[in-house]
Scaffold this active site. Sequence first.
Site, PDB file in Angstrom:
ATOM      1  N   CYS A  26       0.823  -1.209   0.000  1.00 43.08           N
ATOM      2  CA  CYS A  26       0.000   0.000   0.000  1.00 43.08           C
ATOM      3  C   CYS A  26       0.859   1.262   0.000  1.00 43.08           C
ATOM      4  O   CYS A  26       0.659   2.163  -0.812  1.00 43.08           O
ATOM      5  CB  CYS A  26      -0.939  -0.014   1.197  1.00 43.08           C
ATOM      6  SG  CYS A  26      -0.138  -0.387   2.766  1.00 43.08           S
ATOM      7  N   TYR A  27       1.819   1.321   0.912  1.00 41.78           N
ATOM      8  CA  TYR A  27       2.709   2.482   0.941  1.00 41.78           C
ATOM      9  C   TYR A  27       3.457   2.611  -0.382  1.00 41.78           C
ATOM     10  O   TYR A  27       3.679   3.708  -0.878  1.00 41.78           O
ATOM     11  CB  TYR A  27       3.750   2.320   2.052  1.00 41.78           C
ATOM     12  CG  TYR A  27       3.285   2.629   3.450  1.00 41.78           C
ATOM     13  CD1 TYR A  27       2.732   3.865   3.772  1.00 41.78           C
ATOM     14  CD2 TYR A  27       3.452   1.705   4.478  1.00 41.78           C
ATOM     15  CE1 TYR A  27       2.349   4.161   5.082  1.00 41.78           C
ATOM     16  CE2 TYR A  27       3.075   1.992   5.782  1.00 41.78           C
ATOM     17  CZ  TYR A  27       2.522   3.223   6.088  1.00 41.78           C
ATOM     18  OH  TYR A  27       2.150   3.514   7.376  1.00 41.78           O
TER      19      TYR A  27
END
Lengths: 347, 347, 347, 347
Positions: C150-151
């Site tokens: 996600c990051y």
Amino acid sequence: MIKAGIIGATGYAGSQLMRLLSNHPNVEIKTITARSYIGKAYPEVYENFREITPLVCEEENVEKMAEECDVIFMALPHGLASKLVSESVLSKCKVIDFGADFRLKDLDIYNKWYGVEHFGAEFIDEAVYGLCELNREKIKKARLIANPGCYTTCSILALSPLVKFGLIEEDSIIVDAKSGVSGAGRGVELTNLFCEVNENMKAYKIAAHRHTPEIEEQISYFGKSNIIINFTPHLTPMNRGILATSYAKLVKGVTEDDVRKAYMSFYENEYFVRLTKAGTFPETKWVKGSNFTDIGFKIDERTGRIIVISALDNLIKGAAGQAVQNMNILFGIDEKTGLTTVPDFPV
Amino acid sequence: MIKAGIIGATGYAGSQLMRLLSNHPNVEIKTITARSYIGKAYPEVYENFREITPLVCEEENVEKMAEECDVIFMALPHGLASKLVSESVLSKCKVIDFGADFRLKDLDIYNKWYGVEHFGAEFIDEAVYGLCELNREKIKKARLIANPGCYTTCSILALSPLVKFGLIEEDSIIVDAKSGVSGAGRGVELTNLFCEVNENMKAYKIAAHRHTPEIEEQISYFGKSNIIINFTPHLTPMNRGILATSYAKLVKGVTEDDVRKAYMSFYENEYFVRLTKAGTFPETKWVKGSNFTDIGFKIDERTGRIIVISALDNLIKGAAGQAVQNMNILFGIDEKTGLTTVPDFPV
Amino acid sequence: MIKAGIIGATGYAGSQLMRLLSNHPNVEIKTITARSYIGKAYPEVYENFREITPLVCEEENVEKMAEECDVIFMALPHGLASKLVSESVLSKCKVIDFGADFRLKDLDIYNKWYGVEHFGAEFIDEAVYGLCELNREKIKKARLIANPGCYTTCSILALSPLVKFGLIEEDSIIVDAKSGVSGAGRGVELTNLFCEVNENMKAYKIAAHRHTPEIEEQISYFGKSNIIINFTPHLTPMNRGILATSYAKLVKGVTEDDVRKAYMSFYENEYFVRLTKAGTFPETKWVKGSNFTDIGFKIDERTGRIIVISALDNLIKGAAGQAVQNMNILFGIDEKTGLTTVPDFPV
Amino acid sequence: MIKAGIIGATGYAGSQLMRLLSNHPNVEIKTITARSYIGKAYPEVYENFREITPLVCEEENVEKMAEECDVIFMALPHGLASKLVSESVLSKCKVIDFGADFRLKDLDIYNKWYGVEHFGAEFIDEAVYGLCELNREKIKKARLIANPGCYTTCSILALSPLVKFGLIEEDSIIVDAKSGVSGAGRGVELTNLFCEVNENMKAYKIAAHRHTPEIEEQISYFGKSNIIINFTPHLTPMNRGILATSYAKLVKGVTEDDVRKAYMSFYENEYFVRLTKAGTFPETKWVKGSNFTDIGFKIDERTGRIIVISALDNLIKGAAGQAVQNMNILFGIDEKTGLTTVPDFPV
């Protein structure tokens, strides 16, 4: 200086007690214990205490603690304190128990609602229910204080004047209560995870919460019957605070004025109970961080019911603050000592 | 007793000051003013003060206040305090200004970033920047204190030791800061509504926030150049607290040990600055409700950068608490008086 | 109909995948597994699925699943998928892995950052990094997709155009990222409790988060050097969303116009990347519940740095949504199928 | 394609309607209006619609809209829709009104609770109360739909089966309801600010909320008397969702089985009402983002009362979702069209 010991110092209530006692001018904390953190410096468990306390969590030794302390606070799950209390301990120091073990006078009711054996039944009679506004005189002479629950304090303070002055039908009481999440403690469970609680509202333990018989017993002392109530707790996505919305049928003919007078006379000299003006109602944010309980009410002429709103901080007046208030009474110092912080908003 | 007046008592910072002063043993609050609530009892504006204070919001009269008070706190938007400060006022009492009017020594920079006229330019030189840990000696002799901003206090305390001891490249500083919503004040605007802020993260005033030149000026006093930084504030869905994540390139050869020694010597005797141990980092929850600033750091060998984390409560050390600390210094009493509450968690 | 299997269906990402696939017109979910809930009906684990799905969590049997399904999604902690992937499985069906096992091409870097043995090293080369906007053509022909973190998705989409067009100094990149709590998964740990996370902001895994080398590898493909960055994740008190604030030094002479053109050409035909207008910046609330990544930027003339803000929903574009997007590409259907819900606000 | 117009598209309910209609396969949004945003592109008001809709907020012209549209949704404060509805409009298109103007059949009651003049009284009789599960057949033939309130839908669905089957004492009903903040709309008021709402629980409009007579009227249709209830709304610190806790005295002899059968038969074929199993209770998180209403109950043998818990998403089933459901019924398409998204958790 009052020498204090804390058993179970690392729960949220225990930690709040640490905070209050750290700023109490008459108290020295001698010993703290916590089964899961033996040998750990307290600031490693709660970093807000960084550079504030040198205390280290020790193993539990209630006899030794009783020797060294004037008062022992027990912040433990129910069923544990009843094993630690003994004549030997009580002969040496005061005990203030945060748990449920000594709150109910009827052992059958305890067994039924808690489902565990009681190991200190011989002290149940002696124990004083530590709701300070109701039992101040008894507290002064007590050795063992059963510090009340958070929901119960909020509900009993709201309902007692109505029952005492015969203003409501005793079989009509419903308490719909909403609590912040710290009331569930620091237990590591799925249901306490941020994403499970945040942005959610739910009821739990419907018609089955253990604070029910505690409320019933205490308000029944003021009544004509063995009062049975409906009590529904709800989990609210916030850290702190309890709001209780209580409903009851007014006795025919009772007026708003009667009700207001009842509350005013009941709480006339009580610093920690604040009545709101007509048209204004308690909110949890106005009591947070303080030992206050705010109470307001509304009469619905259409239905003949009264709605009472009461609010307190579950970790202060609902736990650690009331324990300190009890301690102050026990040791004959000003009841407000260490408890005069203005509620903190917005926090 | 120190007689205190508060101009602008009904903002969040003003209200927090009311709280702190209400529990301060050496202070008597004489007068409070608030333009929008003239004639209103303070507990009607902030119900947490119910039955705690009889004070009523008055109309602003700074000359009269200067006669009656030993210290005036001004918690006003920028541009207003500069109109209220005068030789007449300063000759009668101390002034502690929460706003930006007297923080920047360079009037051009003030004009450029704030875009308003300055009506008290003749007092800019005299004013002392009230970051207590940096300017204690000057504060003692001051008449007019410019109480620092919340972001700035958090950033300056994190960066000053690194700049002073020459440990970082002065042109490499980036501060990425995250603030709770109370920092935006009690202004009734769409962007402050619960549903607009809750469950959201955003940056704002990117490369344009007014606390930037304030940070730059203060850390430049310790440096070799006119330091220019990147500062990016973010709005975090919580009531209180600031976390600043600062990045800088380490000067070649600087070790973790050098850095730790720098912080330790810089803050050796500072009660309100707490350094975290290696591997532990500040979080806003551990300082909430207190005047502490926590600071921790990490060196990234891969990139040669240092990451410094600092945290404070924006309404306490970032506003009202530091103001009280300044007052304590001004009046020669113990700097910690009224500010020793243990941070409150979980709240 | 595409027959899908899900291994690890009861994490937050797995559950979001269940949601998306349940509304996908071309998909039939055949089998779901979850080690901790074997035999449990899915709606008993996630009550939002009450009366929506009859699926029951089964024991893991990847060979059987490969026989029955066209695609297997693996939503497992790192180190587990590498044991399940085999030639036998890949010869029968597509695999989309949510974990980190096949994201990094350099096994040494995997070992160093993850500290576990890799049991499927022979498939690392074959695996395609499933950031759809970058690798669409490769994805079409892949058997094994490493669905990005996600990051990383949020950071890579923000930085790639700048690196590709040579607009920034490659050694100057800092990513300061803020995530909602669902990114931490449904693990029952003290640090994920409501009261520990709520009303708190903290950084974690400073200079040590495992998404760092993943970002570095991917943006380096566009660059001239092995790019090393600073990446600092923060935990924000909200359920969903990531906001990444990226900083870099602009190459001398680069203008705002150059930057805007770079982004526009890079994302010209990309439905799921939305560029904000000058002066407007992404916020997590505007992408929540959707597969969009919003990107905006600001140039700070004072420091010569660019600040890029990017936002996505960590469970959708940062996990399950991108997995569905990958599946759509793999099976040659419209990439947007099942992913066109308008972001939900306020939620 | 159904051509739709929206008057008041920029409130939270209007925006949610925009979302649902944007993903509805049978609808084309022709025109939207919003008095405060005339000429503004919708994505500038709600950035989640960035690059999704080209629609611009227009000035209100109901006659023109009636010409162009098959259905007009009015999402306006009470008192405004009654001015816009006319024979001319209704002869050309269907109207679905989100407000209260056409919900109450008794004009006196409307006047008493709303305190405004009603400008469309001649259409009150004709209007159909759009609680789809109760009035489906009437809705099919209606021209004007009064879309129910959020609290009311949640309460009426919970109580109707109990009243219809004569299981409870009709004078014993209390509804204690808890709502997320989006229910208060996007109005810029002090009481809606983040810091005022967050971490707080409060009751409001006690015994005075306007949804009270609406609930009373609708459940009375099933009863033997003009039912009068207590209704207490509470503001909960979350964006979305309503939880209603309803209390009533059971008629002597009624069993748990009777109650379950009543609910099951009442909602036998209703997709959007989900009954929970014994021992399981609705929570707002399990319905969020969906058109479902979940209902569960518990009988307290000690008090003879039933406690019913019901939950819905105030912006979906409590507003925009039910409006779409009404539209689907009006136009003879599958009632679930555009409303089958799985509830989103954790969001």
